[in-house]
Design an enzyme around this catalytic site. Structure first.
Site, mmCIF file in Angstrom:
data_model
loop_
_atom_site.group_PDB
_atom_site.id
_atom_site.type_symbol
_atom_site.label_atom_id
_atom_site.label_comp_id
_atom_site.label_asym_id
_atom_site.label_seq_id
_atom_site.Cartn_x
_atom_site.Cartn_y
_atom_site.Cartn_z
ATOM 1 N N GLU A 49 -2.321 5.169 -1.040
ATOM 2 C CA GLU A 49 -2.915 3.906 -0.959
ATOM 3 C C GLU A 49 -3.884 3.408 0.110
ATOM 4 O OE1 GLU A 49 -0.235 0.685 -1.816
ATOM 5 O OE2 GLU A 49 -1.897 -0.597 -2.753
ATOM 6 N N LYS A 101 -5.494 -3.386 -12.990
ATOM 7 C CA LYS A 101 -5.001 -4.775 -13.437
ATOM 8 C C LYS A 101 -5.806 -5.480 -14.245
ATOM 9 C CE LYS A 101 -2.416 -5.314 -8.883
ATOM 10 N NZ LYS A 101 -2.637 -6.136 -7.628
ATOM 11 N N HIS A 156 13.037 25.601 -7.805
ATOM 12 C CA HIS A 156 13.564 26.111 -8.861
ATOM 13 C C HIS A 156 12.463 25.830 -9.910
ATOM 14 C CE1 HIS A 156 17.103 28.101 -7.404
ATOM 15 N NE2 HIS A 156 16.999 27.188 -6.298
HETATM 16 O O1 PA5 Z 1 0.369 -2.101 0.296
HETATM 17 C C1 PA5 Z 1 0.078 -2.888 -0.472
HETATM 18 O O2 PA5 Z 1 -0.620 -3.854 -0.138
HETATM 19 C C2 PA5 Z 1 0.549 -3.133 -2.009
HETATM 20 O O3 PA5 Z 1 1.244 -2.023 -2.356
HETATM 21 C C3 PA5 Z 1 1.498 -4.225 -2.383
HETATM 22 O O4 PA5 Z 1 2.761 -4.185 -1.354
HETATM 23 C C4 PA5 Z 1 2.117 -4.469 -3.443
HETATM 24 O O5 PA5 Z 1 0.888 -4.403 -4.515
HETATM 25 C C5 PA5 Z 1 2.900 -5.591 -3.809
HETATM 26 O O6 PA5 Z 1 2.026 -6.663 -3.633
HETATM 27 P P1 PA5 Z 1 2.755 -8.108 -3.041
HETATM 28 O O7 PA5 Z 1 3.431 -8.000 -1.926
HETATM 29 O O8 PA5 Z 1 1.506 -9.251 -3.251
HETATM 30 O O9 PA5 Z 1 3.522 -8.670 -4.437
#
Ligand code: PA5
Length: 410
Positions: A273, A402, A294
């Site tokens: 990410e 989303k 394996h």
């Molecule tokens: O690193 C990030 O910002 C994302 O992976 C969030 O942690 C994830 O989308 C969850 O978001 P939130 O804490 O707003 O529910």
């Protein structure tokens, strides 16, 4: 014993020379991170800035929760649950006992959640909804289902006393609900993004409820900010940047102890990410060893050489088994030594075809070493992303699905 992380590089000299070329730039990026002028860099010195009062607030809430429940349900997705899951599986080789920590809200499977509700309905339950934005679909839906169980079982007033939340200090639907219903709550710092938040209340509260010494976790994180380990993290960032120059597009991240499986999932989120932007980055792939030798082992040895490897080993594990007398050649050997031989064999076999390998070791599965690892990887990731010219602290790409999901629901 000096509990630490070591990193060895088994790769051709030209990749390491390429890394040398990034060293000066890495220092500048590290200085920029320390300056905290960049948005979402509150994690850089969070462990040392945390006050005794803030730490005690986390511990007190955890003590209250431990006194009330046999099952603690952590509801969250991505950075809001992976770090806590990784900690409860890594520390001590896996935490068991009461309360049991279970996770929800990281998928939209009706079957998963229906079975979870059935599994916990006769236990003493507390919930913790963790969401920075306070409105993410998956945890919101899971929270609704779990709250229904809680209010049916305990009534509204007691359900509110058994519901906790960790979210933004002021904004979002979850913060409003905290205010309206009086849930016990903690704050996700505004300057720390989800995947960098494991050492804040997001990860610390579930860890403390699980009985983990969070002061030791934070001591480990502070130790990882030492000159020796920050230099090692910067060096790793330069090598990962150079590996991309050499044409590698996949980073295979391997672990030898199953207690690291969720830690690897956490790294996948952190690297994927943070770095996968602007058509750049190496796709992080997690492999459990020796299991995946394996299956994917064939690809590694003879397939398309698009990948490099990062292998993470733990020097001291809490327990071991000696192979019995009927074990022939293996009789009398410790399983740990067989596992070590897998690592040696894998490195030799893959080096014979020039796979670049980062060979890491962490001392043990203590809370301290968990803190070391988390900070080490966060720093490595931040500096690698900056060396790549991307912003390692945003995630604009996750919005696309989303929007499509919402239109599919209309
Ligand atoms: O690193 C990030 O910002 C994302 O992976 C969030 O942690 C994830 O989308 C969850 O978001 P939130 O804490 O707003 O529910």
């Amino acid at each position: 014993m000096n509990r630490t992380i070591t990193v060895d590089y088994e790769m051709n000299a030209d990749i390491l020379r390429g890394a040398d070329g990034y060293a000066a730039e890495a220092e500048l990026h590290y200085a920029a991170l320390l300056s905290r002028e960049m948005p979402y860099t509150g994690w850089v010195e969070y462990a040392s800035r945390l006050t005794e009062a803030e730490l005690t607030a986390v511990e007190s809430l955890a003590t209250e929760i431990r006194g009330k429940c046999t099952v603690f349900v952590v509801i969250g997705i991505g950075g809001s649950y992976l770090g806590a899951k990784a900690a409860t599986e890594f520390i001590g080789g896996g935490i068991s006992g009461s309360p049991r920590i279970v996770f929800a809200g990281f998928n939209l499977s009706g079957t998963y959640h229906k079975r979870l509700l059935a599994e916990i309905k006769d236990e003493e339950i507390c919930l913790c909804n963790i969401s920075k934005s306070g409105g993410t679909v998956e945890p919101s839906i899971a929270f609704l289902a779990l709250r229904e169980l809680l209010t049916e079982k305990y009534g509204e007033t007691e359900a509110n006393k058994r519901t906790y939340a960790i979210t933004d200090a002021e904004n979002g639907a979850l913060r409003r609900e905290v205010t309206d219903r009086g849930y016990g709550s903690l704050v996700i710092p505004g300057d720390v993004g989800g995947r960098y938040s494991v050492l804040t209340p997001v990860g610390l509260l579930p860890m403390a409820v699980a009985g983990i010494d969070i002061r030791q976790v934070l001591e480990g994180a502070k130790a990882a900010a030492s000159a020796e380990l920050t230099n090692a993290a910067k060096r790793l960032a330069c090598v990962r940047r150079s590996l991309q120059d050499s044409g590698k597009t996949v980073e295979v991240i391997g672990y030898f102890e199953p207690c690291m499986a969720s830690f690897n999932e956490w790294i996948l989120q952190l690297y994927g990410e943070s770095e996968g932007k602007d058509g750049k980055g190496m796709l992080p792939v997690s492999v459990g060893l020796s299991r995946d030798l394996h299956s994917l082992g064939q690809f590694f040895q003879e397939g398309n050489q698009i990948f490099c490897e990062t292998l993470i080993d733990i020097t001291e594990m809490p327990e071991d088994i000696v192979v019995g007398a009927d074990g022939g050649f293996y009789a009398g050997k410790h399983m740990r030594s067989l596992n070590a031989a897998v690592r040696t064999g894998m490195i030799r076999a893959h080096r014979s075809i020039d796979v670049p390998i980062v060979a890491m070791k962490v001392s043990d599965t203590s809370a301290y070493c968990f803190g070391l690892l988390v900070y080490f990887f966060e720093l490595t990731c931040g500096v690698t992303g900056l060396l790549m010219g991307v912003n390692p602290f945003n995630q604009p790409g996750v919005e696309a699905y989303k929007a499509e999901m919402m239109s599919a629901l209309k």
